[in-house]
Design a protein around this motif. Structure first.
Motif, PDB file in Angstrom:
ATOM      1  N   THR A 533     -20.949 -53.900 -18.693  1.00 20.12           N
ATOM      2  CA  THR A 533     -20.588 -55.282 -18.388  1.00 20.12           C
ATOM      3  C   THR A 533     -19.221 -55.348 -17.723  1.00 20.12           C
ATOM      4  OG1 THR A 533     -21.880 -56.026 -20.281  1.00 20.12           O
ATOM      5  CG2 THR A 533     -20.283 -57.568 -19.378  1.00 20.12           C
ATOM      6  N   ARG A 534     -18.270 -54.547 -18.213  1.00 23.49           N
ATOM      7  CA  ARG A 534     -16.939 -54.539 -17.607  1.00 23.49           C
ATOM      8  C   ARG A 534     -16.992 -54.045 -16.162  1.00 23.49           C
ATOM      9  NH1 ARG A 534     -12.473 -54.388 -21.029  1.00 23.49           N
ATOM     10  NH2 ARG A 534     -12.807 -55.840 -22.745  1.00 23.49           N
ATOM     11  N   ARG A 535     -17.782 -53.030 -15.917  1.00 24.86           N
ATOM     12  CA  ARG A 535     -17.857 -52.483 -14.564  1.00 24.86           C
ATOM     13  C   ARG A 535     -18.569 -53.420 -13.597  1.00 24.86           C
ATOM     14  NH1 ARG A 535     -19.003 -45.970 -15.410  1.00 24.86           N
ATOM     15  NH2 ARG A 535     -16.982 -45.536 -16.395  1.00 24.86           N
ATOM     16  N   ARG A 544      -9.670 -54.335 -14.271  1.00 21.91           N
ATOM     17  CA  ARG A 544     -10.392 -53.226 -13.644  1.00 21.91           C
ATOM     18  C   ARG A 544      -9.430 -52.233 -13.020  1.00 21.91           C
ATOM     19  NH1 ARG A 544     -15.437 -53.250 -11.921  1.00 21.91           N
ATOM     20  NH2 ARG A 544     -14.960 -51.032 -11.676  1.00 21.91           N
ATOM     21  N   LEU A 545      -8.360 -52.708 -12.374  1.00 20.65           N
ATOM     22  CA  LEU A 545      -7.373 -51.803 -11.787  1.00 20.65           C
ATOM     23  C   LEU A 545      -6.649 -51.007 -12.871  1.00 20.65           C
ATOM     24  CD1 LEU A 545      -5.832 -54.055  -8.985  1.00 20.65           C
ATOM     25  CD2 LEU A 545      -7.343 -52.078  -8.679  1.00 20.65           C
ATOM     26  N   GLY A 546      -6.295 -51.662 -13.973  1.00 21.26           N
ATOM     27  CA  GLY A 546      -5.636 -50.954 -15.061  1.00 21.26           C
ATOM     28  C   GLY A 546      -6.520 -49.857 -15.637  1.00 21.26           C
ATOM     29  N   GLN A 547      -7.811 -50.145 -15.824  1.00 17.07           N
ATOM     30  CA  GLN A 547      -8.742 -49.133 -16.330  1.00 17.07           C
ATOM     31  C   GLN A 547      -8.852 -47.961 -15.351  1.00 17.07           C
ATOM     32  OE1 GLN A 547     -10.266 -48.915 -19.163  1.00 17.07           O
ATOM     33  NE2 GLN A 547      -9.918 -50.930 -20.073  1.00 17.07           N
ATOM     34  N   ALA A 548      -8.906 -48.258 -14.056  1.00 10.27           N
ATOM     35  CA  ALA A 548      -9.038 -47.194 -13.054  1.00 10.27           C
ATOM     36  C   ALA A 548      -7.815 -46.283 -13.059  1.00 10.27           C
ATOM     37  CB  ALA A 548      -9.255 -47.807 -11.679  1.00 10.27           C
ATOM     38  N   TRP A 567       2.729 -41.601 -13.039  1.00 14.29           N
ATOM     39  CA  TRP A 567       2.698 -42.696 -12.063  1.00 14.29           C
ATOM     40  C   TRP A 567       1.480 -43.594 -12.301  1.00 14.29           C
ATOM     41  CZ3 TRP A 567      -0.475 -44.502  -8.173  1.00 14.29           C
ATOM     42  CH2 TRP A 567       0.115 -45.424  -7.293  1.00 14.29           C
ATOM     43  N   ASP A 568       0.295 -42.989 -12.533  1.00 13.87           N
ATOM     44  CA  ASP A 568      -0.905 -43.793 -12.789  1.00 13.87           C
ATOM     45  C   ASP A 568      -0.804 -44.551 -14.105  1.00 13.87           C
ATOM     46  OD1 ASP A 568      -2.698 -43.484 -10.577  1.00 13.87           O
ATOM     47  OD2 ASP A 568      -2.923 -41.384 -11.121  1.00 13.87           O
ATOM     48  N   VAL A 569      -0.129 -43.959 -15.084  1.00 10.22           N
ATOM     49  CA  VAL A 569       0.054 -44.683 -16.343  1.00 10.22           C
ATOM     50  C   VAL A 569       0.911 -45.915 -16.114  1.00 10.22           C
ATOM     51  CG1 VAL A 569       1.215 -44.557 -18.585  1.00 10.22           C
ATOM     52  CG2 VAL A 569      -0.330 -42.745 -17.888  1.00 10.22           C
ATOM     53  N   GLU A 570       1.991 -45.758 -15.325  1.00  8.28           N
ATOM     54  CA  GLU A 570       2.837 -46.905 -15.019  1.00  8.28           C
ATOM     55  C   GLU A 570       2.045 -47.980 -14.279  1.00  8.28           C
ATOM     56  OE1 GLU A 570       5.678 -47.520 -16.062  1.00  8.28           O
ATOM     57  OE2 GLU A 570       6.655 -45.647 -16.625  1.00  8.28           O
ATOM     58  N   MET A 571       1.186 -47.580 -13.359  1.00  7.18           N
ATOM     59  CA  MET A 571       0.373 -48.552 -12.635  1.00  7.18           C
ATOM     60  C   MET A 571      -0.629 -49.234 -13.566  1.00  7.18           C
ATOM     61  SD  MET A 571       1.480 -48.730  -9.604  1.00  7.18           S
ATOM     62  CE  MET A 571       0.140 -49.704  -8.933  1.00  7.18           C
ATOM     63  N   ALA A 572      -1.189 -48.464 -14.522  1.00  8.97           N
ATOM     64  CA  ALA A 572      -2.123 -49.067 -15.483  1.00  8.97           C
ATOM     65  C   ALA A 572      -1.421 -50.117 -16.324  1.00  8.97           C
ATOM     66  CB  ALA A 572      -2.743 -47.981 -16.363  1.00  8.97           C
ATOM     67  N   LEU A 573      -0.198 -49.810 -16.786  1.00  7.20           N
ATOM     68  CA  LEU A 573       0.539 -50.774 -17.589  1.00  7.20           C
ATOM     69  C   LEU A 573       1.044 -51.932 -16.746  1.00  7.20           C
ATOM     70  CD1 LEU A 573       2.552 -48.348 -19.893  1.00  7.20           C
ATOM     71  CD2 LEU A 573       0.552 -49.720 -20.473  1.00  7.20           C
ATOM     72  N   HIS A 574       1.288 -51.719 -15.447  1.00  3.36           N
ATOM     73  CA  HIS A 574       1.684 -52.822 -14.577  1.00  3.36           C
ATOM     74  C   HIS A 574       0.562 -53.849 -14.462  1.00  3.36           C
ATOM     75  CE1 HIS A 574       3.483 -54.987 -11.248  1.00  3.36           C
ATOM     76  NE2 HIS A 574       2.342 -54.849 -10.568  1.00  3.36           N
ATOM     77  N   ASN A 575      -0.669 -53.381 -14.372  1.00  2.48           N
ATOM     78  CA  ASN A 575      -1.802 -54.303 -14.258  1.00  2.48           C
ATOM     79  C   ASN A 575      -2.259 -54.829 -15.613  1.00  2.48           C
ATOM     80  OD1 ASN A 575      -2.906 -54.258 -11.268  1.00  2.48           O
ATOM     81  ND2 ASN A 575      -2.334 -52.133 -11.746  1.00  2.48           N
ATOM     82  N   PRO A 577      -0.446 -54.791 -19.183  1.00  4.23           N
ATOM     83  CA  PRO A 577       0.675 -54.362 -20.031  1.00  4.23           C
ATOM     84  C   PRO A 577       0.291 -54.073 -21.472  1.00  4.23           C
ATOM     85  CG  PRO A 577       1.274 -56.272 -18.687  1.00  4.23           C
ATOM     86  CD  PRO A 577      -0.206 -56.104 -18.556  1.00  4.23           C
ATOM     87  N   ARG A 578      -0.805 -54.625 -21.963  1.00  5.93           N
ATOM     88  CA  ARG A 578      -1.199 -54.411 -23.357  1.00  5.93           C
ATOM     89  C   ARG A 578      -2.276 -53.345 -23.491  1.00  5.93           C
ATOM     90  NH1 ARG A 578      -0.640 -60.019 -23.058  1.00  5.93           N
ATOM     91  NH2 ARG A 578      -2.881 -60.270 -22.716  1.00  5.93           N
ATOM     92  N   HIS A 579      -2.403 -52.479 -22.505  1.00  2.00           N
ATOM     93  CA  HIS A 579      -3.384 -51.408 -22.564  1.00  2.00           C
ATOM     94  C   HIS A 579      -2.883 -50.364 -23.576  1.00  2.00           C
ATOM     95  CE1 HIS A 579      -6.204 -48.322 -21.532  1.00  2.00           C
ATOM     96  NE2 HIS A 579      -6.720 -49.025 -20.529  1.00  2.00           N
ATOM     97  N   MET A 580      -3.445 -50.356 -24.786  1.00  2.92           N
ATOM     98  CA  MET A 580      -2.907 -49.556 -25.876  1.00  2.92           C
ATOM     99  C   MET A 580      -2.981 -48.065 -25.583  1.00  2.92           C
ATOM    100  SD  MET A 580      -1.349 -49.797 -28.676  1.00  2.92           S
ATOM    101  CE  MET A 580      -1.611 -51.563 -28.855  1.00  2.92           C
TER     102      MET A 580
END
Length: 642
Positions: A533-535, A544-548, A567-575, A577-580
C-alpha cells in the motif's frame, strides 16, 4: 397336754427336716462321685484314643500294648461322636512365617503364643481385648498380627523394639496429635480461585482452611466505560492459601497440578452467503384521445414523446363538444425499459415494456479466536443511535440506544478430548437504520443453534431458499377482454423475488506450534500488504523519498561506503525527521547520539534527582556532563564591560 404335743410335733418336724437335708447332701455327694467317675473314664478314653492315633501316625509310644514298632494300629471305629476340644496351635518357622489354627481364644493368649517364638515385645493398652478364631497358612508376622487385631477393631504402632496395641480410635487420635499442620501457597495460572476452592474442599480434613484472593472484575468496564473498572484491584495471579496436614497439602498440590492446565482454543470461521434475484417484467399500452380539440390547444407537454400531460381546457372551447378517452396504463409501470410513443393532434399512443433483473449477493466471512467455554463475538457493521423516551407521572427521561447491524457472530465453544467441539452459535447478517421518526428498522438473517462439529470440518447450520412471485394485471374494462386487440388495452407486470441464505461454520482447534507458525505467516502477509500500500503512493512524496534514502543508506553501508551511507541517512531524516530506524542508523555511523537540551527546568530537576539517587553519572540521552573541558586560550568574563 396340748402344749407338750405341739412341742413334740415341732421337734418331730424339725427332726424330719434335718433328716431330709442329710438325705439330700448324701444324694448330691453320690451324684458328684458318679460324675467324677464318668469324667475319669472319658479322660482315659480320650488319652487312649490319642495314643492310638499316635500309633497310626508314627512309632508306638508304649502306651498301647497292641502296637509294635514299624506297624500301624488298625483304625478304631467310633460308635458315637466325641466332644474332643479343637487343638490350639501357632507354629512359626525359621523365616518368621506363621501357621495358626485357633478358635475362640482370648486375644492376649493368641498374642502371647505369637510373640514367644518370634521374640517380639507386644504390649496391649487398656481397652484392647477380644477373642481370636483364625486359620492361617504361611503368613508373615505383620500379616498375622494385623489380621488378629483388625478383627477386633484394633491396630498397632511400632516404637523401637516394642509393639503397642491400641483401639483404632486411639490410634487415630495419636496419629492426629503427631501430624503437622502447615500452610502452603498455590498460584494458579489458568484456573480461577472460585472453581479451585470448590474442587479441593473434599480433600481437606476437619482442620483444613482455605483463603483465596479476590476475584477479578468481569468485563472491560461498566456503563460509563473503562473508568468503571477497579483501580485498586489485586494485580497478581489467582492464589490459594491452604492450611492443613502436610499429606493433605500434597494431595491438594497434585490435584491442582492436574487441573491448572492451559485451556484449549478454537478458531471459528463463519460464512454467511445471502443472494437475492429480482425479475421484473412489465408491459403496458397507454391511449389518450381528445375529441373536438387538439393537444396544442390544451397547452399539453410531453417528455420526448414518452407520455403526455394536458393542461386546462380553454373557456372558449367549453361550448364545443369535446370528449377524452384515456387508458393511463403506463402510470403504474416502472420507469425505464423500452418506450414507444406517437403524438398527433388529438391522439397519443404510448407503449412501455420492461424486463429488469437484479442479482444481489452478500458474503460475510468473520473469523475469531476464543478460549474453551468463553463467549466470543465479532461485529462488522454499524451502530445507529435512536432515542428511547420513558415517561412517568413526574418526569420524562430520554436515553440513547443503538441498533447494531451488519455481520455479527456470537458463539461459545465446548472443546472435547475426542476432536469434536460443541458449539452454541448465533450468526447474524442484517441491515437497517433509523427512519425519519427516529424509529429503528432492521432486515436480518440469523440462526441460533447448538451443534457438534469435528475439528477442521465445515457444517451447514442454516440454509433458506425463498421465492415470491407477484403477477399484476390492469386493463380497460370490456376492451381489455377482447381477444388479440384487448392486449392494447391491458398492462401486465410480473415480479419474481428469489432469496437464498446459506450459513456455514468451520471450527479448528488450535494445536500449538503449527498454528502459531501459521499466525506468524499471516502477520508477514499483513506487513506485505502494508508495504504494498505504501509503495502505491506517489514517488515524490516526502515519506516515499525518506524510505528510499534509508534503503540506499543500508545498501551503501553493506558495501562499506560509510560516507554515502551517512549522506543517504541525512537525506532520509530531511524528508522524514521522525524516521526511527534512520535515527538509530545515524547514531551507529557517528558513534554518538543526537540530542537537544531540555528547556523545562522542572523536568530536568526531576530527572537529575532520579539519576543522582540511582547512582547514574552519565546524563540522559548522551548529553555532555560537567565538568566541561574549556580550551586554555578562552578567557572567562572579567566583569568589566568595554
Amino acid at each position: 397336754m396340748d402344749s407338750i404335743w405341739h412341742k413334740t410335733d415341732r421337734e418331730g418336724v424339725m427332726s424330719d427336716g434335718r433328716d431330709a437335708g442329710r438325705r439330700r447332701g448324701a444324694a448330691a455327694r453320690w451324684t458328684g462321685a458318679r460324675r467324677a467317675c464318668v469324667l475319669s473314664i472319658l479322660m482315659t478314653l480320650v488319652f487312649v484314643g490319642a495314643a492310638a492315633r499316635g500309633g497310626e501316625n508314627g512309632p508306638s509310644d508304649g502306651i498301647s500294648g497292641t502296637d509294635t514298632p514299624g506297624e500301624s494300629a488298625p483304625p478304631v471305629a467310633s460308635e458315637a461322636p466325641t466332644d474332643e476340644p479343637q487343638r490350639q496351635t501357632i507354629h512359626v518357622d525359621a523365616n518368621d512365617r506363621v501357621t495358626m489354627h485357633v478358635a475362640g481364644i482370648p486375644l492376649s493368649d493368641a498374642l502371647r503364643m505369637l510373640s514367644e517364638p518370634t521374640k517380639r515385645n507386644i504390649i496391649m493398652a487398656d481397652g484392647a481385648g477380644g477373642t481370636v478364631t483364625a486359620s492361617m497358612y504361611d503368613a508373615t508376622f505383620e500379616e498375622a498380627l494385623s489380621a488378629m487385631l483388625l478383627s477386633n477393631s484394633l491396630g498397632y504402632r511400632v516404637d523401637g523394639d516394642f509393639i503397642f496395641v491400641y483401639p483404632l480410635g486411639e490410634l487415630a487420635k495419636m496419629a492426629d496429635a503427631q501430624r503437622k499442620i502447615a500452610t502452603r501457597v498455590f498460584r494458579l495460572a489458568y484456573l480461577n480461585v472460585t472453581a479451585a476452592q470448590d474442587l479441593i474442599k473434599p480433600l481437606l480434613s476437619n482442620a483444613g482452611k482455605v483463603a483465596v484472593t479476590p476475584a477479578s472484575s468481569i468485563g472491560l468496564g461498566g456503563e460509563n466505560g473503562i473508568g468503571d473498572t477497579e483501580g485498586n484491584a489485586l494485580a497478581t495471579e489467582d492464589t490459594l492459601v491452604v492450611t492443613d496436614y502436610v499429606e493433605k497439602l500434597d494431595e491438594v498440590e497434585a490435584l491442582l497440578r492436574e487441573l491448572d492446565e492451559r485451556p484449549k482454543q478454537v478458531l471459528i470461521e463463519a460464512t454467511v452467503l445471502r443472494a437475492a434475484l429480482n425479475e421484473d417484467n412489465a408491459l403496458g399500452i397507454d391511449f389518450t384521445t381528445v375529441g373536438g380539440i387538439d393537444f396544442g390547444t390544451l397547452s399539453s407537454t410531453s417528455p420526448a414523446v414518452q407520455s403526455i400531460t394536458t393542461g386546462a381546457t380553454p373557456p372558449g372551447l367549453l361550448g364545443d363538444t369535446t370528449f377524452t378517452v384515456r387508458s393511463n396504463l403506463n402510470g403504474a409501470m416502472p420507469g425505464g425499459g423500452f418506450t414507444f410513443g406517437i403524438l398527433k393532434d388529438q391522439i397519443g399512443v404510448f407503449i412501455r415494456a420492461l424486463e429488469q433483473i437484479t442479482d444481489t449477493s452478500i458474503l460475510a466471512n468473520p473469523k475469531i479466536l476464543a478460549l474453551n467455554k468463553q463467549v466470543g463475538q465479532v461485529i462488522v457493521g454499524q451502530r445507529d443511535g435512536y432515542f428511547v423516551t420513558t415517561v412517568t407521572e413526574t418526569s420524562m427521561v430520554q436515553t440513547v440506544e443503538f441498533l447494531e447491524t451488519g455481520t455479527i457472530l456470537t458463539f461459545r465453544p465446548f472443546i472435547g478430548n475426542d476432536g469434536y467441539v460443541r458449539m452454541e452459535v448465533h450468526p447474524k447478517d442484517s441491515s437497517g437504520g433509523v427512519n425519519d421518526r427516529d424509529l429503528p428498522f432492521e432486515t436480518t438473517t440469523e440462526v441460533t443453534t447448538n451443534v457438534m462439529v469435528r475439528d477442521g470440518h465445515t457444517i451447514l447450520i442454516g440454509g433458506l431458499f425463498r421465492e415470491v412471485s407477484t403477477a399484476t394485471r390492469g386493463q380497460t374494462p370490456m376492451l381489455g377482454n377482447i381477444p388479440v386487440i384487448g392486449a392494447m388495452f391491458r398492462r401486465t407486470r410480473d415480479v419474481t423475488v428469489r432469496e437464498e441464505v446459506i450459513i456455514l461454520l468451520t471450527v479448528h482447534i488450535i494445536k500449538g506450534k503449527p498454528d502459531e507458525r501459521a499466525g506468524s505467516a499471516l502477520k508477514e502477509d499483513v506487513e506485505r500488504f502494508r508495504v504494498g500500500t505504501r509503495r502505491g503512493l506517489q514517488w515524490l512524496g516526502r515519506e516515499r523519498l525518506g524510505q528510499a534514502h534509508y534503503r540506499w543508506a543500508l545498501e551503501h553501508m553493506g558495501r562499506g561506503d560509510l560516507e554515502k551511507s551517512l549522506w543517504d541517512v541525512e537525506m532520509a531524516l530531511h524528508n522524514s525527521p521522525r524516521h526511527m530506524h534512520a535515527i538509530k542508523l545515524k547514531e551507529e555511523l557517528l558513534g554518538r547520539r543526537s540530542w537537544e537540551s531540555e528547556s523545562r527546568s522542572v523536568y530536568t530537576y526531576v530527572m537529575d534527582r532520579i539519576a543522582e539517587e540511582n547512582g547514574i553519572e552519565e546524563p540522559h540521552f548522551g548529553r555532555p556532563a560537567p565538568p566541561f573541558d574549556i580550551p586554555e586560550d578562552i578567557n572567562g568574563p572579567t566583569g568589566v564591560e568595554e
